[in-house]
Each structure stands twice: as structure tokens, then as C-alpha cells.
Design a protein around this motif. Sequence first.
Motif, PDB file in Angstrom:
ATOM      1  N   CYS A  12      30.600  38.339  36.069  1.00  0.00           N
ATOM      2  CA  CYS A  12      29.452  38.297  36.981  1.00  0.00           C
ATOM      3  C   CYS A  12      29.121  39.701  37.495  1.00  0.00           C
ATOM      4  N   TYR A  13      30.152  40.403  37.985  1.00  0.00           N
ATOM      5  CA  TYR A  13      29.982  41.782  38.465  1.00  0.00           C
ATOM      6  C   TYR A  13      31.367  42.405  38.519  1.00  0.00           C
ATOM      7  N   SER A  14      31.582  43.415  37.709  1.00  0.00           N
ATOM      8  CA  SER A  14      32.909  44.031  37.597  1.00  0.00           C
ATOM      9  C   SER A  14      32.989  45.334  38.388  1.00  0.00           C
ATOM     10  N   PHE A  15      34.202  45.845  38.513  1.00  0.00           N
ATOM     11  CA  PHE A  15      34.370  47.145  39.162  1.00  0.00           C
ATOM     12  C   PHE A  15      33.655  48.227  38.361  1.00  0.00           C
ATOM     13  N   GLU A  16      33.639  48.091  37.045  1.00  0.00           N
ATOM     14  CA  GLU A  16      32.916  49.048  36.200  1.00  0.00           C
ATOM     15  C   GLU A  16      31.420  49.021  36.511  1.00  0.00           C
ATOM     16  N   ASN A  17      30.873  47.823  36.779  1.00  0.00           N
ATOM     17  CA  ASN A  17      29.468  47.725  37.194  1.00  0.00           C
ATOM     18  C   ASN A  17      29.238  48.485  38.489  1.00  0.00           C
ATOM     19  N   LEU A  18      30.153  48.314  39.440  1.00  0.00           N
ATOM     20  CA  LEU A  18      30.035  49.007  40.720  1.00  0.00           C
ATOM     21  C   LEU A  18      30.103  50.516  40.534  1.00  0.00           C
ATOM     22  N   GLN A  19      31.013  50.986  39.683  1.00  0.00           N
ATOM     23  CA  GLN A  19      31.104  52.425  39.432  1.00  0.00           C
ATOM     24  C   GLN A  19      29.799  52.946  38.842  1.00  0.00           C
ATOM     25  N   PHE A  49      39.068  45.850  45.217  1.00  0.00           N
ATOM     26  CA  PHE A  49      38.229  45.025  44.346  1.00  0.00           C
ATOM     27  C   PHE A  49      39.178  44.259  43.434  1.00  0.00           C
ATOM     28  N   TYR A  50      39.107  42.930  43.491  1.00  0.00           N
ATOM     29  CA  TYR A  50      39.986  42.055  42.725  1.00  0.00           C
ATOM     30  C   TYR A  50      39.161  41.312  41.690  1.00  0.00           C
ATOM     31  N   HIS A  51      39.540  41.426  40.423  1.00  0.00           N
ATOM     32  CA  HIS A  51      38.896  40.663  39.360  1.00  0.00           C
ATOM     33  C   HIS A  51      39.545  39.285  39.273  1.00  0.00           C
ATOM     34  N   ALA A  57      43.549  40.450  38.808  1.00  0.00           N
ATOM     35  CA  ALA A  57      44.238  41.699  39.152  1.00  0.00           C
ATOM     36  C   ALA A  57      43.409  42.519  40.127  1.00  0.00           C
ATOM     37  N   VAL A  58      44.111  43.286  40.960  1.00  0.00           N
ATOM     38  CA  VAL A  58      43.459  44.285  41.810  1.00  0.00           C
ATOM     39  C   VAL A  58      43.162  45.468  40.893  1.00  0.00           C
ATOM     40  N   VAL A  59      41.896  45.898  40.855  1.00  0.00           N
ATOM     41  CA  VAL A  59      41.500  46.909  39.870  1.00  0.00           C
ATOM     42  C   VAL A  59      40.912  48.184  40.466  1.00  0.00           C
ATOM     43  N   GLY A  60      40.424  48.126  41.700  1.00  0.00           N
ATOM     44  CA  GLY A  60      39.773  49.301  42.255  1.00  0.00           C
ATOM     45  C   GLY A  60      39.728  49.294  43.765  1.00  0.00           C
ATOM     46  N   LYS A  89      38.930  53.771  40.677  1.00  0.00           N
ATOM     47  CA  LYS A  89      39.600  52.756  39.873  1.00  0.00           C
ATOM     48  C   LYS A  89      41.092  52.991  40.032  1.00  0.00           C
ATOM     49  N   LEU A  90      41.874  51.926  40.164  1.00  0.00           N
ATOM     50  CA  LEU A  90      43.320  52.082  40.268  1.00  0.00           C
ATOM     51  C   LEU A  90      43.870  52.640  38.961  1.00  0.00           C
ATOM     52  N   ALA A  91      44.951  53.397  39.051  1.00  0.00           N
ATOM     53  CA  ALA A  91      45.566  54.001  37.863  1.00  0.00           C
ATOM     54  C   ALA A  91      45.860  52.937  36.813  1.00  0.00           C
TER      55      ALA A  91
END
Length: 135
Positions: A12-19, A49-51, A57-60, A89-91
Motif C-alpha cells: 500500500c505504501y512502503s518506507f521506500e515510497n516515503l523516501q 516505520f513497520y512493514h 519488520a521495523v524498517v525505517g 532506513k535501518l541498517a
Amino acid sequence: MARWLFKQEPSCYSFENLQKDGSTTWDGVANAVAQKHLRSVKKGDKVFFYHTGNDKAVVGVMQVTADPTPDPADETGKQVAVTVKALKKLAKPVPLAAIKADKAFANWELVRISRLSVMPVSEEIWKRIEAMSEG
């Protein structure tokens, strides 16, 4: 400054989208407890940000850029939304399985109330998640 965790299905909306977007309005939160937490969010607060879905997973890390405002998508006028921006973004992602395997997280809402989409994060839990990401 408080700390939070917000959940979203990456399809729906990922951390990559937010970046890519830089910032977004976090809206559409209907659960009463999650809305209570969202009303407590303040400008400057940090957010994991949790996917959800297959990732779990916590991703960012995000930062809240504005205090809560009425959710424009809510016709009842009862819900609020906040604006967030991507920080990093988390390591490496911190999977829910690893969180559940660590007894330090046993009382955290992420483990106890799996469907809650907005929840507080204590400083101790925040630091532990960051360490797990680096680890």
C-alpha cells in the motif's frame, strides 16, 4: 520528544515510497486506541516505520513534521492525521520474529496487541531495536 511505531502494508505504501516522496500524511487510522495514540503525537517526535504483511519488520525511522490535524479522508471528523518525513532506513530490518523471541519486548503492544497500527515506543525499546538493526 516521544517515540512511536506506525504500521503500514508495504504494498500500500512502503518506507521506500516515503523516501522517494520525502514526506506524507499518515491518515486512515480507524482503531480507537490507535487514534488515541495518534492524537498524542507531536511535531518532532520520532517514529519507527513497520512493514506489515509478509515483511513484518521495523524498517525505517521517520519524524513527525506537524501536530495532528483532522483527517481529510474522515467524513465523521473524529479521526486525526499527522505529517511525517523519512529520516533513515535501518541498517537491516528488525523482524517481528526476532522481537517476539526477546523477552525484553514481552509487554510491548507490538507483541501483545498485534493489530494495533500506532503505538508508543519506550526509550529502552527504541534503543534495543536500533541495536538489533546494527547487530
